[in-house]
Design an enzyme around this catalytic site. Structure first.
Site, PDB file in Angstrom:
ATOM      1  N   LEU A 158       9.179  -3.151  75.620  1.00  0.00           N
ATOM      2  CA  LEU A 158      10.463  -2.886  75.445  1.00  0.00           C
ATOM      3  C   LEU A 158      11.216  -3.399  74.399  1.00  0.00           C
ATOM      4  O   LEU A 158      10.799  -4.406  73.774  1.00  0.00           O
ATOM      5  CB  LEU A 158      11.462  -3.378  76.830  1.00  0.00           C
ATOM      6  CG  LEU A 158      10.995  -2.818  78.061  1.00  0.00           C
ATOM      7  CD1 LEU A 158      11.769  -3.533  79.126  1.00  0.00           C
ATOM      8  CD2 LEU A 158      11.248  -1.213  78.200  1.00  0.00           C
ATOM      9  N   ASP A 159      12.247  -2.955  73.673  1.00  0.00           N
ATOM     10  CA  ASP A 159      12.887  -3.434  72.574  1.00  0.00           C
ATOM     11  C   ASP A 159      13.416  -4.758  72.537  1.00  0.00           C
ATOM     12  O   ASP A 159      13.714  -4.843  73.891  1.00  0.00           O
ATOM     13  CB  ASP A 159      13.787  -2.264  71.697  1.00  0.00           C
ATOM     14  CG  ASP A 159      13.407  -0.993  71.530  1.00  0.00           C
ATOM     15  OD1 ASP A 159      12.212  -0.895  71.136  1.00  0.00           O
ATOM     16  OD2 ASP A 159      14.102  -0.342  71.405  1.00  0.00           O
ATOM     17  N   LYS A 160      13.597  -5.301  71.596  1.00  0.00           N
ATOM     18  CA  LYS A 160      14.134  -6.984  72.099  1.00  0.00           C
ATOM     19  C   LYS A 160      15.390  -6.934  72.832  1.00  0.00           C
ATOM     20  O   LYS A 160      15.591  -7.799  73.646  1.00  0.00           O
ATOM     21  CB  LYS A 160      14.452  -7.430  70.631  1.00  0.00           C
ATOM     22  CG  LYS A 160      15.092  -8.775  70.676  1.00  0.00           C
ATOM     23  CD  LYS A 160      15.471  -9.388  69.360  1.00  0.00           C
ATOM     24  CE  LYS A 160      16.342 -10.614  69.480  1.00  0.00           C
ATOM     25  NZ  LYS A 160      16.954 -11.106  68.173  1.00  0.00           N
TER      26      LYS A 160
END
Length: 325
Positions: A158-160
């Site tokens: 998942l993105d940050k």
């Protein structure tokens, strides 16, 4: 048998200083890949650790850096430099290096976590510590799965600033089985997103290849497959619309980097708060409004079908209440 000698330093500055081992390749190892041969030469090295040593520049073949797949020939000299000792972290650094690990489910093979926003999944440029991998290594010492030593247990990302559910493999067998489900699109991943604008249809599919943006290399973009883009599909369903914005449920049929954000921006409905692919307008949430809310997969060993849900975290839930009010 290979002969081992030791020296007090590295041959040049590219190899970390410390104890070194030198191996002359015998006819028995001729033709083997470098990474496989290393595990024979140094029994304490797993294949994953051999890859990590090569990637870190600690392995030379005839004095040169080499790829893990390099086929070896008789008489080649392989040099392995010892790993540089880790400097102990002080209390403040240690707290930063190990983020919280909110566990949703765990058994002997898998771990399902609800990743907080602001946490990077694995080490990358600008994020050497404070990653989910740091938390995993602290929780499961010696965790080694997959072919990349920097991403033990990681099956998907998942993105940050995207929160939500991730499944972690705790064994090599579980990693292989879960990775196969990902590749065959059998794992179900659904997201909640708030987007700018009102969509013209209640549900549909965004289908457009995604690749690296040629002008801004830190971003992804819709890129023709002939130019390196990879086929990508995102299903969407409108849950609610008001105040010029829409709440969507999205399901990934492929798993490209930034896929949801790129696809929604491409159809002129960027994720609310997305400073990379959108043009944020007030009011704005504290981060982009994207949450991995639902996850389903077959257990890698028992084959039982597992299903998990993660509610919106407090920051997005508060923004949603204001939007609905």
């Amino acid at each position: 048998m290979p002969q081992t000698t030791r020296s007090s330093g590295a041959a040049d500055d590219a190899v970390p200083p410390g104890e070194m081992q030198h191996f002359e390749i015998s006819s028995e190892l001729a033709g083997q890949r470098l990474d496989r041969a290393l595990t024979s030469l140094v029994p304490s090295l797993t294949r994953t650790r051999a890859h990590a040593a090569i990637a870190a520049g600690r392995v030379r073949v005839n004095g040169r850096l080499a790829k893990p797949s390099l086929p070896l020939e008789p008489g080649m000299l392989v040099t392995l430099a010892a790993e540089a000792p880790r400097v102990p972290l002080d209390t403040a650094e240690r707290a930063h290096a190990v983020p919280p690990l909110p566990i949703v489910y765990e058994d002997t093979d898998v771990l399902v976590v609800d990743k907080p926003a602001g946490v990077v999944v694995h080490p990358a440029a600008g994020h050497a510590t404070g990653t989910l991998v740091d938390a995993l290594r602290a929780y499961i010492p010696g965790l080694e799965t997959g072919s990349d030593a920097s991403r033990p247990g990681i099956v998907h990302r998942l993105d940050k600033d995207t929160s939500g559910l991730l499944v972690i493999a705790k064994t090599p067998g579980a990693h292989a089985a879960l990775a196969a489900q990902m590749k065959e699109h059998r794992m179900v991943k659904r997201y909640l997103a708030m987007v700018e604008g009102e969509l013209p249809v209640p549900e549909g599919i965004v289908e457009a290849p995604i690749g690296r943006d040629r002008r801004f290399r830190q971003r992804m973009a819709v890129v023709a497959e002939a130019a390196g883009g990879r086929a990508s599909r995102t299903r969407f369903r409108v849950l609610a619309t008001r105040h010029g914005r829409s709440l969507l449920e999205l399901q990934l049929e492929t798993g490209r980097t930034h896929q949801i954000r790129v696809h929604l921006a491409a159809v002129q409905h960027p994720v609310v708060g997305d400073r990379t692919y959108g043009r944020p307008q007030p009011p704005q949430p504290p981060r982009h409004f994207l949450h991995a809310a639902h996850l389903e997969f077959a257990h890698p060993v028992t084959r039982a079908w597992l299903s998990f849900d993660a509610p919106l975290p407090a920051d997005l839930a508060a923004f949603l209440r204001e939007w609905e009010g």
